[in-house]
Write a protein that holds these residues in place. Structure first.
Motif, PDB file in Angstrom:
ATOM      1  N   SER A  41       0.833  -1.204   0.000  1.00 20.49           N
ATOM      2  CA  SER A  41       0.000   0.000   0.000  1.00 20.49           C
ATOM      3  C   SER A  41       0.866   1.251   0.000  1.00 20.49           C
ATOM      4  O   SER A  41       0.509   2.267  -0.609  1.00 20.49           O
ATOM      5  CB  SER A  41      -0.920   0.002   1.229  1.00 20.49           C
ATOM      6  OG  SER A  41      -1.810  -1.091   1.197  1.00 20.49           O
ATOM      7  N   GLY A  42       2.013   1.194   0.684  1.00 17.07           N
ATOM      8  CA  GLY A  42       2.925   2.329   0.696  1.00 17.07           C
ATOM      9  C   GLY A  42       3.485   2.631  -0.683  1.00 17.07           C
ATOM     10  O   GLY A  42       3.588   3.790  -1.091  1.00 17.07           O
ATOM     11  N   VAL A  43       3.858   1.582  -1.425  1.00 16.37           N
ATOM     12  CA  VAL A  43       4.377   1.774  -2.784  1.00 16.37           C
ATOM     13  C   VAL A  43       3.293   2.352  -3.684  1.00 16.37           C
ATOM     14  O   VAL A  43       3.539   3.271  -4.484  1.00 16.37           O
ATOM     15  CB  VAL A  43       4.907   0.445  -3.349  1.00 16.37           C
ATOM     16  CG1 VAL A  43       5.368   0.619  -4.795  1.00 16.37           C
ATOM     17  CG2 VAL A  43       6.054  -0.081  -2.492  1.00 16.37           C
ATOM     18  N   ARG A  44       2.094   1.825  -3.574  1.00 14.61           N
ATOM     19  CA  ARG A  44       0.982   2.353  -4.372  1.00 14.61           C
ATOM     20  C   ARG A  44       0.713   3.818  -4.043  1.00 14.61           C
ATOM     21  O   ARG A  44       0.433   4.626  -4.934  1.00 14.61           O
ATOM     22  CB  ARG A  44      -0.274   1.516  -4.127  1.00 14.61           C
ATOM     23  CG  ARG A  44      -0.238   0.133  -4.751  1.00 14.61           C
ATOM     24  CD  ARG A  44      -1.434  -0.672  -4.321  1.00 14.61           C
ATOM     25  NE  ARG A  44      -1.498  -1.965  -4.989  1.00 14.61           N
ATOM     26  CZ  ARG A  44      -2.175  -3.011  -4.535  1.00 14.61           C
ATOM     27  NH1 ARG A  44      -2.834  -2.925  -3.386  1.00 14.61           N
ATOM     28  NH2 ARG A  44      -2.196  -4.150  -5.210  1.00 14.61           N
ATOM     29  N   SER A 203       7.109   4.199  12.073  1.00 13.47           N
ATOM     30  CA  SER A 203       6.435   5.474  11.802  1.00 13.47           C
ATOM     31  C   SER A 203       6.532   5.875  10.328  1.00 13.47           C
ATOM     32  O   SER A 203       5.561   6.370   9.747  1.00 13.47           O
ATOM     33  CB  SER A 203       7.041   6.570  12.682  1.00 13.47           C
ATOM     34  OG  SER A 203       6.919   6.236  14.049  1.00 13.47           O
ATOM     35  N   VAL A 204       7.693   5.642   9.724  1.00 11.52           N
ATOM     36  CA  VAL A 204       7.852   5.970   8.303  1.00 11.52           C
ATOM     37  C   VAL A 204       6.971   5.059   7.448  1.00 11.52           C
ATOM     38  O   VAL A 204       6.363   5.507   6.469  1.00 11.52           O
ATOM     39  CB  VAL A 204       9.333   5.868   7.880  1.00 11.52           C
ATOM     40  CG1 VAL A 204       9.478   5.993   6.371  1.00 11.52           C
ATOM     41  CG2 VAL A 204      10.149   6.952   8.575  1.00 11.52           C
ATOM     42  N   LEU A 205       6.875   3.794   7.824  1.00  4.65           N
ATOM     43  CA  LEU A 205       5.969   2.897   7.112  1.00  4.65           C
ATOM     44  C   LEU A 205       4.533   3.393   7.215  1.00  4.65           C
ATOM     45  O   LEU A 205       3.797   3.430   6.223  1.00  4.65           O
ATOM     46  CB  LEU A 205       6.076   1.473   7.671  1.00  4.65           C
ATOM     47  CG  LEU A 205       5.071   0.464   7.109  1.00  4.65           C
ATOM     48  CD1 LEU A 205       5.244   0.311   5.598  1.00  4.65           C
ATOM     49  CD2 LEU A 205       5.211  -0.885   7.802  1.00  4.65           C
ATOM     50  N   ARG A 206       4.126   3.810   8.415  1.00  7.44           N
ATOM     51  CA  ARG A 206       2.767   4.334   8.600  1.00  7.44           C
ATOM     52  C   ARG A 206       2.545   5.551   7.700  1.00  7.44           C
ATOM     53  O   ARG A 206       1.496   5.700   7.086  1.00  7.44           O
ATOM     54  CB  ARG A 206       2.528   4.707  10.062  1.00  7.44           C
ATOM     55  CG  ARG A 206       1.088   5.134  10.350  1.00  7.44           C
ATOM     56  CD  ARG A 206       0.975   5.741  11.739  1.00  7.44           C
ATOM     57  NE  ARG A 206       1.226   4.790  12.800  1.00  7.44           N
ATOM     58  CZ  ARG A 206       0.278   4.146  13.467  1.00  7.44           C
ATOM     59  NH1 ARG A 206      -1.004   4.364  13.177  1.00  7.44           N
ATOM     60  NH2 ARG A 206       0.588   3.310  14.441  1.00  7.44           N
ATOM     61  N   GLY A 207       3.524   6.416   7.641  1.00 10.17           N
ATOM     62  CA  GLY A 207       3.374   7.588   6.788  1.00 10.17           C
ATOM     63  C   GLY A 207       3.339   7.236   5.317  1.00 10.17           C
ATOM     64  O   GLY A 207       2.630   7.879   4.534  1.00 10.17           O
ATOM     65  N   SER A 208       4.084   6.181   4.921  1.00  9.64           N
ATOM     66  CA  SER A 208       4.218   5.860   3.495  1.00  9.64           C
ATOM     67  C   SER A 208       2.894   5.507   2.845  1.00  9.64           C
ATOM     68  O   SER A 208       2.627   5.909   1.712  1.00  9.64           O
ATOM     69  CB  SER A 208       5.221   4.709   3.314  1.00  9.64           C
ATOM     70  OG  SER A 208       4.682   3.470   3.747  1.00  9.64           O
ATOM     71  N   TYR A 209       2.058   4.738   3.546  1.00  9.83           N
ATOM     72  CA  TYR A 209       0.805   4.345   2.890  1.00  9.83           C
ATOM     73  C   TYR A 209      -0.284   5.413   3.019  1.00  9.83           C
ATOM     74  O   TYR A 209      -1.435   5.184   2.651  1.00  9.83           O
ATOM     75  CB  TYR A 209       0.314   2.960   3.359  1.00  9.83           C
ATOM     76  CG  TYR A 209       0.172   2.755   4.845  1.00  9.83           C
ATOM     77  CD1 TYR A 209      -0.932   3.223   5.545  1.00  9.83           C
ATOM     78  CD2 TYR A 209       1.142   2.046   5.551  1.00  9.83           C
ATOM     79  CE1 TYR A 209      -1.072   3.000   6.899  1.00  9.83           C
ATOM     80  CE2 TYR A 209       1.010   1.823   6.912  1.00  9.83           C
ATOM     81  CZ  TYR A 209      -0.095   2.297   7.575  1.00  9.83           C
ATOM     82  OH  TYR A 209      -0.223   2.075   8.937  1.00  9.83           O
ATOM     83  N   HIS A 210       0.108   6.587   3.517  1.00  6.58           N
ATOM     84  CA  HIS A 210      -0.777   7.760   3.476  1.00  6.58           C
ATOM     85  C   HIS A 210      -0.260   8.821   2.503  1.00  6.58           C
ATOM     86  O   HIS A 210      -0.806   9.924   2.447  1.00  6.58           O
ATOM     87  CB  HIS A 210      -0.928   8.368   4.873  1.00  6.58           C
ATOM     88  CG  HIS A 210      -1.718   7.510   5.819  1.00  6.58           C
ATOM     89  ND1 HIS A 210      -1.134   6.575   6.638  1.00  6.58           N
ATOM     90  CD2 HIS A 210      -3.051   7.447   6.070  1.00  6.58           C
ATOM     91  CE1 HIS A 210      -2.071   5.975   7.365  1.00  6.58           C
ATOM     92  NE2 HIS A 210      -3.237   6.482   7.048  1.00  6.58           N
ATOM     93  N   LEU A 211       0.775   8.492   1.733  1.00  8.49           N
ATOM     94  CA  LEU A 211       1.332   9.453   0.786  1.00  8.49           C
ATOM     95  C   LEU A 211       0.331   9.867  -0.286  1.00  8.49           C
ATOM     96  O   LEU A 211       0.459  10.948  -0.869  1.00  8.49           O
ATOM     97  CB  LEU A 211       2.582   8.867   0.120  1.00  8.49           C
ATOM     98  CG  LEU A 211       3.901   9.005   0.890  1.00  8.49           C
ATOM     99  CD1 LEU A 211       4.973   8.120   0.268  1.00  8.49           C
ATOM    100  CD2 LEU A 211       4.355  10.462   0.925  1.00  8.49           C
ATOM    101  N   TYR A 212      -0.650   9.026  -0.574  1.00  6.54           N
ATOM    102  CA  TYR A 212      -1.648   9.381  -1.581  1.00  6.54           C
ATOM    103  C   TYR A 212      -2.411  10.648  -1.193  1.00  6.54           C
ATOM    104  O   TYR A 212      -3.001  11.308  -2.050  1.00  6.54           O
ATOM    105  CB  TYR A 212      -2.627   8.219  -1.790  1.00  6.54           C
ATOM    106  CG  TYR A 212      -3.511   7.956  -0.600  1.00  6.54           C
ATOM    107  CD1 TYR A 212      -4.761   8.557  -0.489  1.00  6.54           C
ATOM    108  CD2 TYR A 212      -3.095   7.118   0.427  1.00  6.54           C
ATOM    109  CE1 TYR A 212      -5.573   8.325   0.611  1.00  6.54           C
ATOM    110  CE2 TYR A 212      -3.895   6.884   1.520  1.00  6.54           C
ATOM    111  CZ  TYR A 212      -5.132   7.481   1.606  1.00  6.54           C
ATOM    112  OH  TYR A 212      -5.930   7.256   2.700  1.00  6.54           O
TER     113      TYR A 212
END
Length: 267
Positions: A41-44, A203-212
């Motif tokens: 989800s983070g990559v997407r 925390s960075v992982l949590r932020g990554s899948y909210h990049l959209y």
């Protein structure tokens, strides 16, 4: 009373796994779990943000909806919404199952039922601590053109909408807190990563899948991850995090659905 230093540099509660075969197995497991779930989800989300940045419109002039209609027929839409929530619950259950298979009980990650009242109050306090600053950060980031306009729900006004949105909030909370906090940090501890390092990765992982959502969504969720993860590291209670996250999403999803079109400041 816990000192500031105790919060900033907590001790590691478990010894790292030293057997090379077991360590490789943990790394492979982490890659598989997060490829199937929130890591993908983070990559997407990253690709979604890149696509938004390449468009001529400012980020704040673009919209992204979180809970959308999934079928034209109302009953099928309801069933698909419930299936989406079921998938998220299953993701969290997968993380717990893998920990259980490794000999780690639910109590060891703070998911026992010994203190429901205190966990609920702690969750409400965490929600209050994160909620208003998070909302303020979103509006500031959007005003600066660094965040898309987020529509928490575009579902039709049906009798089941508040029920489905509440279930979706609980499902999101369960999947994220179990996988990104309880499961991931436990596994990183076993690999020998320190508490601060594990917290940053989580925390960075949590932020990554909210990049959209844009840069504001990323930063806000990284901060949320730092707070939630450190609270778990210090208290070893995961239920307050699940409760807090659920409350935040219920207010966002259901509140937005009820107020949309009735107040001028909501898109």
């Amino acid at each position: 009373m816990i000192s500031l230093r105790g919060w900033l540099t907590p001790p590691r509660p478990t010894r790292p796994v030293t057997d090379p075969g077991e360590r490789r197995a943990i790394v492979v497991e982490l890659v598989i779990v997060f490829t199937v779930t929130l890591g993908l989800s983070g990559v997407r989300s990253l690709l979604s943000l890149l696509d938004a940045l390449l468009r001529p419109e400012r980020l704040s002039d673009q919209q992204v909806a979180l809970n959308v209609r999934q079928a034209q027929v109302e009953l099928i839409d309801l069933l698909r919404q419930l299936l989406s929530a079921t998938q998220l619950f299953a993701w969290g259950a997968l993380g717990l199952y893998l920990l259980w298979r490794a000999g780690i009980r639910l109590r060891e990650v703070g998911l026992d039922r010994d203190r429901p009242g205190r966990d609920a109050l702690g969750g409400a306090g965490l929600a209050a601590l994160i909620g208003l600053p998070g909302l303020a950060l979103y509006f500031v980031a959007r005003a600066l053109g660094m965040n898309l306009t987020v529509l928490p729900s575009t579902l039709d006004d049906t009798w089941w909408r508040p029920i489905v949105l509440t279930i979706a909030a609980a499902a999101n909370a369960w999947a994220e807190e179990v996988l990104v906090v309880g499961y991931l940090i436990t596994r990183l501890r076993q690999l020998g990563l320190g508490e601060n390092g594990s917290l940053v990765v989580s925390s960075v992982l949590r932020g990554s899948y909210h990049l959209y959502q844009g840069f504001g969504g990323f930063v806000g969720n990284v901060v949320m991850g730092l707070v939630f993860g450190r609270v778990w590291q210090r208290t070893n209670r995961l239920w307050p995090l699940v409760v807090a996250h659920t409350l935040l999403d219920v207010v966002a999803f259901v509140g937005y659905a009820l107020l949309r079109g009735k107040v001028s400041w909501l898109p």
